[in-house]
Design a protein around this motif. Sequence first.
Motif, short mmCIF file in Angstrom:
data_model
loop_
_atom_site.label_atom_id
_atom_site.label_comp_id
_atom_site.label_asym_id
_atom_site.label_seq_id
_atom_site.Cartn_x
_atom_site.Cartn_y
_atom_site.Cartn_z
N UNK A 72 40.71 -0.41 60.04
CA UNK A 72 41.51 -1.42 59.36
C UNK A 72 42.44 -2.12 60.35
N UNK A 73 42.40 -3.45 60.36
CA UNK A 73 43.29 -4.25 61.23
C UNK A 73 43.94 -5.32 60.36
N UNK A 74 45.26 -5.16 60.11
CA UNK A 74 45.95 -6.07 59.20
C UNK A 74 46.66 -7.19 59.94
N UNK A 75 46.93 -8.27 59.21
CA UNK A 75 47.68 -9.39 59.76
C UNK A 75 46.98 -10.02 60.95
N UNK A 76 47.76 -10.27 62.01
CA UNK A 76 47.21 -10.89 63.22
C UNK A 76 46.88 -9.85 64.29
N UNK A 77 47.02 -8.57 63.94
CA UNK A 77 46.81 -7.50 64.93
C UNK A 77 45.34 -7.11 65.02
N UNK A 78 44.51 -8.08 65.37
CA UNK A 78 43.08 -7.82 65.48
C UNK A 78 42.48 -8.69 66.56
N UNK A 79 41.22 -8.48 66.86
CA UNK A 79 40.52 -9.27 67.87
C UNK A 79 40.52 -10.76 67.50
N UNK A 80 40.33 -11.05 66.21
CA UNK A 80 40.23 -12.44 65.76
C UNK A 80 41.59 -13.06 65.44
N UNK A 81 42.63 -12.25 65.35
CA UNK A 81 43.94 -12.77 64.98
C UNK A 81 44.09 -12.97 63.49
N UNK A 82 43.22 -12.34 62.70
CA UNK A 82 43.30 -12.40 61.24
C UNK A 82 42.85 -11.05 60.69
N UNK A 83 43.10 -10.77 59.40
CA UNK A 83 42.71 -9.47 58.84
C UNK A 83 41.23 -9.16 59.13
#
Length: 475
Positions: A72-83
């Motif tokens: 799970x990657x919420x908010x902008x904290x992901x590779x794509x900058x989105x959930x």
Amino acid sequence: MILKDTIVALATPSGAGAVAIVRVSGPKAIESVADVFESVKNKDLRKQKTHTLHLGYIKDGEKIIDQVLVSLFKGTNSYTGEPTVEISCHGSTFIQQQIIQLLLRKGCRMATAGEFTMRSFLNGKMDLSQAEAVADLIASDNEAAHQLAMQQMRGGFSNEIARLREELLNFASLIELELDFSEEDVEFADRSAFRDLINRIQFVLKRLIDSFAVGNVIKNGIPVAIVGEPNVGKSTLLNAILNEERAIVSNIAGTTRDTIEDELVIDGIGFRFIDTAGIRETKDVVESIGIQKTFEKIEQAQVVLYLFDSLKFKVQSSEYIIEIEKIKNKYPLKPLVVIINKVDLLSEGELNEITSQLETLNLKLDPSGANWHLQTISAKQNIGIEELKNALLSFVNTGALRNNETIVTNTRHYDSLLKALEEIQKVQYGLDMGISADLMAIDIRQALFYFGEITGQVTNDELLGNIFANFCIGK
């Protein structure tokens, strides 16, 4: 270009395997997966913290499709900058498709090639040159190509360009300010400091442009053409270099009628060896076509290996020397390795005599010796093959790579750098000739435009489409 929908794709290679990963990204990524996920501990994905893992089942109604692990990657904290949600499932192609089709029915859309990385760029997680490095990293098949891609993905190249652009932009602002006060004849931009900046920018741009010659061959592999008369051991040499029976070997002259290519990584550098048809006069139509291809491959090669039979050299040395002269005179800057084959059949005196003749020829054709190497081998007995590999490495300028300098590998970047340099040289000319600020400002703006093209500060949908179309789906 603003993408607001939720996309899904397989992030691992297609086909069966132990584990597969289905990636989902977009505003409704977590909700879409939560609707079909049942946690073994009855957790609601919507209420869990970011960067957590959850074990459970993907279910289509009451039907269990698979037991999975959800990242799970919420908010902008992901590779794509989105959930973003990544579903690690068992690697059955049936399971993969069932999960993807289930998410499509929940409102997701199939991702296009490179769309996850495009969203990362559009959301400011990386610049355009870093995004392109992702594709290079995936495609890297040797240590040197991997190192270059990692350096660019970590921002080495784009940081250097960004610094130059920022300094030039600061001066451009002062030049533009002068235009607002043109009637008062004032100078806000220190011309001597501006001249120093222009000189420094030109130096950096020229270094980056020159590095492309090294970067391009490292990224794509260094083509090496093996040429010579028929039946001198070219195919045997290719097999010895590759350490496998790649080419057909026989005592019949003209066995190789088409080019045979294979790749080998030597000390982290990729080489693409091309075994060509023997060069000779022939009335055989098919063999003639093969010989024509030989000359085409010499044109394309970065390095040429000219191989000859040492026993034949003793009786027709003048003919061999004429052929070597032809190749060297036609391609004076192309590295040439002259290889004496079958040295195991020569006496020491015979070998010394041949070597002496060729060294004299070397002094005549290439006095510096920078693009010439003489190598003795026995392809059949595997003698001198390792020394030949070391000689090939000596023709590759890996100094910048060893020193961790920025090396340009992308043709688009190279083209933009050339155009930026042309505009900077116009600015230099304007300074030298005392041209008015308004005319210099035009060239400065154009240089800034080309800098911005590299990192993506200046872009358009067509450019992005061309770049990301070369990505794999799921990345």
